[in-house]
Design an enzyme around this catalytic site. Structure first.
Site, PDB file in Angstrom:
ATOM      1  N   GLU A 224       0.888  -1.162   0.000  1.00 44.68           N
ATOM      2  CA  GLU A 224       0.000   0.000   0.000  1.00 44.68           C
ATOM      3  C   GLU A 224       0.923   1.207   0.000  1.00 44.68           C
ATOM      4  O   GLU A 224       1.721   1.372   0.922  1.00 44.68           O
ATOM      5  CB  GLU A 224      -0.875  -0.073   1.257  1.00 44.68           C
ATOM      6  CG  GLU A 224      -2.018   0.890   1.235  1.00 44.68           C
ATOM      7  CD  GLU A 224      -1.907   1.878   2.341  1.00 44.68           C
ATOM      8  OE1 GLU A 224      -1.441   3.002   2.059  1.00 44.68           O
ATOM      9  OE2 GLU A 224      -2.256   1.544   3.482  1.00 44.68           O
ATOM     10  N   CYS A 261      -2.339   7.856   4.768  1.00 46.23           N
ATOM     11  CA  CYS A 261      -2.381   7.540   3.341  1.00 46.23           C
ATOM     12  C   CYS A 261      -3.692   8.004   2.715  1.00 46.23           C
ATOM     13  O   CYS A 261      -3.804   8.073   1.502  1.00 46.23           O
ATOM     14  CB  CYS A 261      -2.174   6.056   3.129  1.00 46.23           C
ATOM     15  SG  CYS A 261      -3.003   5.079   4.349  1.00 46.23           S
TER      16      CYS A 261
HETATM   17  P1  NAP Z   1       9.526   3.611   3.452  1.00 50.59           P
HETATM   18  O1  NAP Z   1      10.744   4.413   3.267  1.00 50.59           O
HETATM   19  O2  NAP Z   1       8.912   3.053   2.231  1.00 50.59           O
HETATM   20  O3  NAP Z   1       9.917   2.392   4.442  1.00 50.59           O
HETATM   21  C1  NAP Z   1       8.984   1.399   4.844  1.00 50.59           C
HETATM   22  C2  NAP Z   1       9.731   0.105   5.135  1.00 50.59           C
HETATM   23  O4  NAP Z   1      10.251  -0.446   3.922  1.00 50.59           O
HETATM   24  C3  NAP Z   1      10.934   0.278   6.040  1.00 50.59           C
HETATM   25  O5  NAP Z   1      11.060  -0.867   6.849  1.00 50.59           O
HETATM   26  C4  NAP Z   1      12.084   0.365   5.074  1.00 50.59           C
HETATM   27  O6  NAP Z   1      13.324  -0.033   5.634  1.00 50.59           O
HETATM   28  C5  NAP Z   1      11.653  -0.579   3.975  1.00 50.59           C
HETATM   29  N1  NAP Z   1      12.192  -0.191   2.670  1.00 50.59           N
HETATM   30  C6  NAP Z   1      12.083   1.030   2.080  1.00 50.59           C
HETATM   31  N2  NAP Z   1      12.694   1.021   0.869  1.00 50.59           N
HETATM   32  C7  NAP Z   1      13.192  -0.232   0.707  1.00 50.59           C
HETATM   33  C8  NAP Z   1      13.948  -0.868  -0.342  1.00 50.59           C
HETATM   34  N3  NAP Z   1      14.293  -0.209  -1.444  1.00 50.59           N
HETATM   35  N4  NAP Z   1      14.309  -2.156  -0.180  1.00 50.59           N
HETATM   36  C9  NAP Z   1      13.955  -2.834   0.929  1.00 50.59           C
HETATM   37  N5  NAP Z   1      13.267  -2.291   1.956  1.00 50.59           N
HETATM   38  C10 NAP Z   1      12.880  -1.006   1.850  1.00 50.59           C
HETATM   39  O7  NAP Z   1       8.401   4.394   4.216  1.00 50.59           O
HETATM   40  P2  NAP Z   1       8.468   5.266   5.556  1.00 50.59           P
HETATM   41  O8  NAP Z   1       9.762   5.131   6.249  1.00 50.59           O
HETATM   42  O9  NAP Z   1       7.274   4.872   6.291  1.00 50.59           O
HETATM   43  O10 NAP Z   1       8.265   6.759   5.101  1.00 50.59           O
HETATM   44  C11 NAP Z   1       8.953   7.360   4.058  1.00 50.59           C
HETATM   45  C12 NAP Z   1       7.965   8.010   3.116  1.00 50.59           C
HETATM   46  O11 NAP Z   1       6.950   7.047   2.760  1.00 50.59           O
HETATM   47  C13 NAP Z   1       7.163   9.143   3.695  1.00 50.59           C
HETATM   48  O12 NAP Z   1       7.821  10.363   3.638  1.00 50.59           O
HETATM   49  C14 NAP Z   1       5.954   9.109   2.833  1.00 50.59           C
HETATM   50  O13 NAP Z   1       6.179   9.795   1.643  1.00 50.59           O
HETATM   51  C15 NAP Z   1       5.724   7.692   2.507  1.00 50.59           C
HETATM   52  N6  NAP Z   1       4.666   7.038   3.315  1.00 50.59           N
HETATM   53  C16 NAP Z   1       3.489   6.780   2.724  1.00 50.59           C
HETATM   54  C17 NAP Z   1       2.491   6.131   3.423  1.00 50.59           C
HETATM   55  C18 NAP Z   1       1.196   5.823   2.778  1.00 50.59           C
HETATM   56  O14 NAP Z   1       0.384   5.169   3.415  1.00 50.59           O
HETATM   57  N7  NAP Z   1       0.942   6.231   1.564  1.00 50.59           N
HETATM   58  C19 NAP Z   1       2.681   5.744   4.741  1.00 50.59           C
HETATM   59  C20 NAP Z   1       3.900   5.992   5.328  1.00 50.59           C
HETATM   60  C21 NAP Z   1       4.890   6.632   4.581  1.00 50.59           C
HETATM   61  P3  NAP Z   1      14.266   0.974   6.502  1.00 50.59           P
HETATM   62  O15 NAP Z   1      14.054   0.527   7.894  1.00 50.59           O
HETATM   63  O16 NAP Z   1      15.635   0.719   5.994  1.00 50.59           O
HETATM   64  O17 NAP Z   1      13.803   2.351   6.246  1.00 50.59           O
END
Ligand code: NAP
Length: 487
Positions: A224, A261
């Protein structure tokens, strides 16, 4: 054997044992987890508060939502009909003879869950992905989110107590922490992993989906990811409810500092005096909203970057920002406007700015409004604000909106997702990687199962759900009719 190999080996062993548990025992296990989370409530909420900056009342509410979610899945599997049992009995007199075939849903195997940053309880360690996978009969490996690692560990410890109490296999749930690009990647690539649940960024979800598809044996990733949740405001309601609409939408845009989201990131309307008045009032409401700290520095930095990029696009006009200057780590709610013609020429405007930001798109007429809707990518939600007269004159807009999103809302805000059987928290790509499923509500269980047909089996060899006597008393389709009767 490295650490991840060991974890997945354990997960597979646990699956072989856990899948054999009766639905009633699995249901008791889910209830035991809920009870352990309740017992640890004070510590969990305090730790989450320190790690995420989210206020205590919000976290208390979110923990209740999490335990209620576990209880909901417990009731679903206790009742049992969710397995979609279907039975077609044999007919030896037919030419050719018809065999006895019986189908039900069975768990896929060990599942990997990535905790979300913005819901430390409800979409994380013991959240909806984990609850639905356990309910299905899968073992679960949780990759805790680094932004609330301590909360995640404490939630896991509560779940471990439930494992001991319920006497299920000790590795039914495992917890790992570490970077996504090493630990997360290895979990998704491991041959024993059979499915992945994820909530987060588009780049993260997409990367994991690609990894899963590059495997020798590809597996589904239910990610999601990204949604701007367009809201259509129709003419009469803008005229009749200008002030209340402005208050309602300012509150929804800034709720939880926009870290949902389902945040309404796009407001669409045809130009009019009423629209100008609404946007002025919305701006005044936004000015009054006090900036608050975001979940963590990374999310705040990405909000500021996204906001600045959006506001620097040609043709955009800032309407208002929170009047109080933000302190370190805080987000300041912002609304802006742009003409539809400019919007449609610049794909940047369709990107999610994760935080308390919304862009109003001013359309020349209804045809242009529909063209804007048609230009949008898949969404989790879309909303229509309308009077009865508006609805009567705009059935085509509503029809178009149903093709765009997983949930369409009339005269309410998209923020707030009820956990229930009828909920759809999903939508066409890129809001999720698979718009046929939901990550919230009881049908979220369908992500972790596959249908299996037993042909020609003796009654004693069949799972209880498919036996002639219907010992589980569930709803089944027997020879094309819904019934609870024995055969
Ligand atoms: P994220 O960066 O996508 O990280 C979520 C999880 O996925 C973390 O455990 C992360 O590991 C892992 N991950 C991220 N990129 C990866 C990759 N390339 N390969 C393997 N694992 C990976 O999301 P976030 O930390 O929650 O927030 C960052 C941004 O996501 C926010 O600024 C926002 O834009 C967006 N967000 C969107 C929603 C939504 O519902 N639409 C919700 C939350 C966040 P790590 O522990 O290494 O970071």
């Amino acid at each position: 054997m490295n650490d991840i190999d060991m974890v997945m080996q354990n997960a597979r062993e646990a699956f072989d044992s856990f899948k054999l548990l009766s639905s009633s025992d699995r249901s008791s296990f889910l209830q035991a987890i809920a009870a352990q989370l309740e017992a640890a409530r004070e510590v969990l909420v305090q730790t989450a508060h320190e790690e995420t900056n989210l206020p205590l009342p919000r976290l208390n509410g979110e923990l209740s939502r999490t335990t209620n979610q576990l209880a909901l899945f417990a009731r679903l599997i206790e009742e049992g009909s969710w397995v979609e049992a279907a039975i077609d009995t044999a007919d030896k007199n037919r030419t050719p003879p018809k065999p006895d075939t019986r189908k039900m849903l069975l768990p896929v195997g060990p599942v990997v869950v990535f905790g979300a940053s913005n819901f430390p309880f409800a979409f994380s360690t013991a959240g909806g992905d984990t609850a639905s996978a356990l309910a299905a009969g899968s073992s679960v490996v949780i990759k805790g989110h680094s932004a609330h690692a301590k909360t995640s560990q404490q939630v896991f410890e509560a779940m471990q107590k439930a494992i001991t109490k319920a006497g299920v296999h000790p590795y039914t749930i495992q917890h790992v922490l570490g970077s996504g690009s090493t630990v997360g990647k290895a979990l998704v690539q491991h041959p024993y992993t059979t499915g992945v649940g994820f909530t987060g960024s588009f780049s993260g979800g997409r990367a994991l989906w690609e990894l899963a598809n590059q495997r020798e044996q590809p597996i589904p990733v239910f990610a999601e990811m990204s949604s701007i949740n367009p809201v259509v405001l129709l003419q009469h309601t803008l005229q009749e409810n200008t002030t209340s609409l402005a208050k309602t939408y300012a509150a929804s845009i800034s709720l939880g500092m926009g870290q949902f989201c389902t945040n309404p990131g796009l407001l669409l309307a045809v130009k009019s005096d009423a629209l100008d008045q609404f946007l002025t009032l919305l701006g005044r409401e936004i000015e009054q909203i006090v900036p608050q700290k975001m979940l963590h520095g990374g999310i705040q930095a990405s909000y500021i970057k996204g906001l600045n990029e959006a506001l620097s696009q040609k043709g955009i006009e800032k309407i208002a920002q929170s009047a109080r200057q933000p302190a370190e780590g805080e987000a300041f709610p912002t609304v802006a406007r742009v003409n539809a013609a400019v919007f449609m020429q610049n794909p940047h405007f369709r990107e999610e700015v994760f935080g308390p930001y919304s862009l109003a798109v001013v359309c020349a007429d209804k045809a242009e409004l529909m063209a804007v809707l048609q230009s949008l990518k898949g969404q989790l939600t879309t909303t229509i604000m309308a009077t009865d007269a508006d609805i009567a004159a705009n059935a085509d807009i509503i029809e178009l909106q149903t093709t765009l999103a997983g949930r369409i809302i009339l005269n309410d805000v998209p923020t707030g997702v009820e956990v229930c059987a009828s909920m759809v928290h999903g939508g066409p790509f890129p809001s999720t990687t698979d718009g046929r499923f939901t990550s919230v509500g009881t049908t979220a269980i369908k992500r972790w199962v596959r249908p299996v047909c037993f042909q020609g089996f003796r009654d004693s060899m069949l799972p209880d759900a498919l036996k002639n006597s219907n010992p589980l008393h569930i709803w089944r389709i027997v020879n094309n009719e819904y019934t609870k009767n024995a055969i």
